[in-house]
Design an enzyme around this catalytic site. Structure first.
Site, PDB file in Angstrom:
ATOM      1  N   GLY A 190       0.806  -1.210   0.000  1.00 48.03           N
ATOM      2  CA  GLY A 190       0.000   0.000   0.000  1.00 48.03           C
ATOM      3  C   GLY A 190       0.835   1.253   0.000  1.00 48.03           C
ATOM      4  O   GLY A 190       2.029   1.224   0.318  1.00 48.03           O
ATOM      5  N   GLU A 236      -1.982   3.662   6.115  1.00 49.23           N
ATOM      6  CA  GLU A 236      -1.941   4.475   4.897  1.00 49.23           C
ATOM      7  C   GLU A 236      -2.828   5.708   4.993  1.00 49.23           C
ATOM      8  O   GLU A 236      -2.478   6.773   4.488  1.00 49.23           O
ATOM      9  CB  GLU A 236      -2.343   3.614   3.696  1.00 49.23           C
TER      10      GLU A 236
END
Length: 440
Positions: free
Chosen positions: A200, A251
């Protein structure tokens, strides 16, 4: 005293990445260099804006998140870009990912009890919530999930470049929804020849008013990208240390302006760089596993703290992560007010006065769920919640023991205006407020 931090953008090769060769250890340099080539001065500008935020935070006494704080509610759209049926994740995984985000950012995850006592004073409810978008950019109804078939086997680029092809329909992905109104999360394959590599990454907040909008904003890239195997709780494709869905928490932290707790230093210079956040201890490098006892920058001074391995912005296993800090929460709220303004719906919960009971019903207007917050609920009382239409006809009823914060799912109710009423065990009405439902 915190050390100067090192700039590198925020790609995540998560979990025990440093210890397990199948994962790319860190993609910051490649992505930062790629963007720097496209937008010369990009890294310098990110640093400057980060410093502005730190200075604004450090010039104020920022209290711990309290009952009277603003709640930021962010609409989310998941763009599932898939080449095969395994990558086309079921809605339930995405719904569970929203739950995981809300638990983490409101500090309601059950494993907060695992936060060590030395860090509990700085562990924070960030006051940020997420919900799947109910209205698309054209004004139509949506469930907050788009699905796009692609011929691209994997969007990972082994050369170290990150062209963000999943973010463009022209390159096999899905075009962004207005980033000023939605948090866009792309879910796709980031493996390399069938091996899970990159898990990610996120684009930091860059739409500061004093920047050259033609050079640095790059609106079509604003958002988060996740490898399809790490989305949601107990994703059957992910049988590793990442099964709690906290790659997305990490994230989204980057998307809201946070950096890695170790400041992206190396073992040689890690104690001389930092993330800029005062209540995360200086750390030499990223962690793997759950090394709660490690103090990689032991200064031998009174009050010196071990590494904050339970922080969401480290690389520890999902089972070890359980907290953001007060200053991290303040940084994210600063960015929602200044750099991503307009993205979140804001609800101010009133601070209770000593002489009276204050309640807050939010969001109002509401979509699929509503929260009732009380300053001093009687936990020995069994309350009954009844929702009626304007004619007094009962349309919803439920009984529960009220806590400080209670969630009610009302997605089955039609659009309209209702009365939200709470009765105690003697059938005395203790709360009556109008509630507007804008979609079902």
């Amino acid at each position: 005293m915190k050390k100067p931090y090192l700039l590198l953008l925020y790609i995540l090769a998560f979990g025990s990445a440093l210890a397990q060769s199948q994962y790319e250890p860190c993609g910051q340099v490649g992505y930062a260099d790629y963007l720097e080539k496209q937008y010369p001065g990009f890294k310098t500008s990110v640093d400057a804006q980060f410093n502005n935020a730190l200075n604004s935070m450090n010039n104020k006494k920022l209290p711990k998140r309290t009952f009277g704080d603003t709640i930021f509610r962010i609409p989310v759209v998941f763009h599932v870009v898939y080449e095969n049926s395994l990558e086309n994740l079921h809605d339930s995984l995405i719904i569970s990912q929203i739950r995981i985000l809300n638990e983490a950012f409101r500090r309601q995850n059950p494993d907060t009890i695992m936060t060590r006592d030395i860090f509990k004073p700085v562990a924070a409810d960030a006051g940020i919530e997420f919900f799947l978008a109910t209205v698309d950019p054209s004004g139509g109804t949506t469930n907050g999930i788009t699905r796009t078939p692609t011929s691209i086997t994997s969007f990972y680029n082994p050369s170290g470049q990150y062209p963000d092809d999943m973010k463009y329909s022209a390159t096999g992905g899905k075009d962004i929804w207005d980033p000023g109104r939605y948090l866009n999360i792309w879910v796709c394959d980031l493996s390399n020849a069938g091996v899970d590599m990159l898990l990610g990454y996120a684009f930091p907040p860059t739409n500061a008013q004093n920047w050259n909008s033609n050079s640095y904003v790059t609106l079509e890239r604003q958002g988060v990208v996740l490898h399809y195997k790490v989305v949601g709780a107990n994703n059957i494709l992910n049988k590793t240390f990442l099964s709690k869905g906290r790659a997305a928490v990490h994230e989204v932290g980057h998307y809201l302006g946070l950096r890695h707790t170790w400041g992206d230093g190396t073992s040689a210079n890690g104690c001389f760089v930092d993330d800029g956040i005062e209540d995360t201890p200086v750390t030499r490098i990223a962690h793997s596993g759950c090394k709660y006892g490690q103090n990689s920058c032991n200064q031998g001074t009174p009050g010196d703290l071990p590494d904050q391995a339970e922080n969401y912005m480290d690389y520890t296993n999902d089972s070890c992560m359980n907290m953001f800090t007060i200053k991290q929460a303040s940084m994210m709220q600063y960015n929602l007010n200044m750099l991503r303004s307009g993205l979140a719906e804001k609800f101010v919960i009133p601070t209770p006065k000593a002489e009276e009971e204050r309640t807050a019903l939010y969001p109002n207007p509401a979509n699929n769920h509503v929260f009732l917050q009380m300053s001093r609920p009687d936990t020995d009382n069994s309350y009954k919640v009844i929702i009626t239409d304007l004619l007094g006809q009962k349309v919803w009823e439920g009984e529960r023991l009220l806590k400080t914060k209670n969630e009610f799912h009302i997605g089955e109710l039609a659009k309209g205006i209702y009365y939200f009423q709470v009765f105690d065990s003697t059938n005395k009405k203790v709360i009556s407020q109008k509630l507007t439902i804008i979609s079902n």
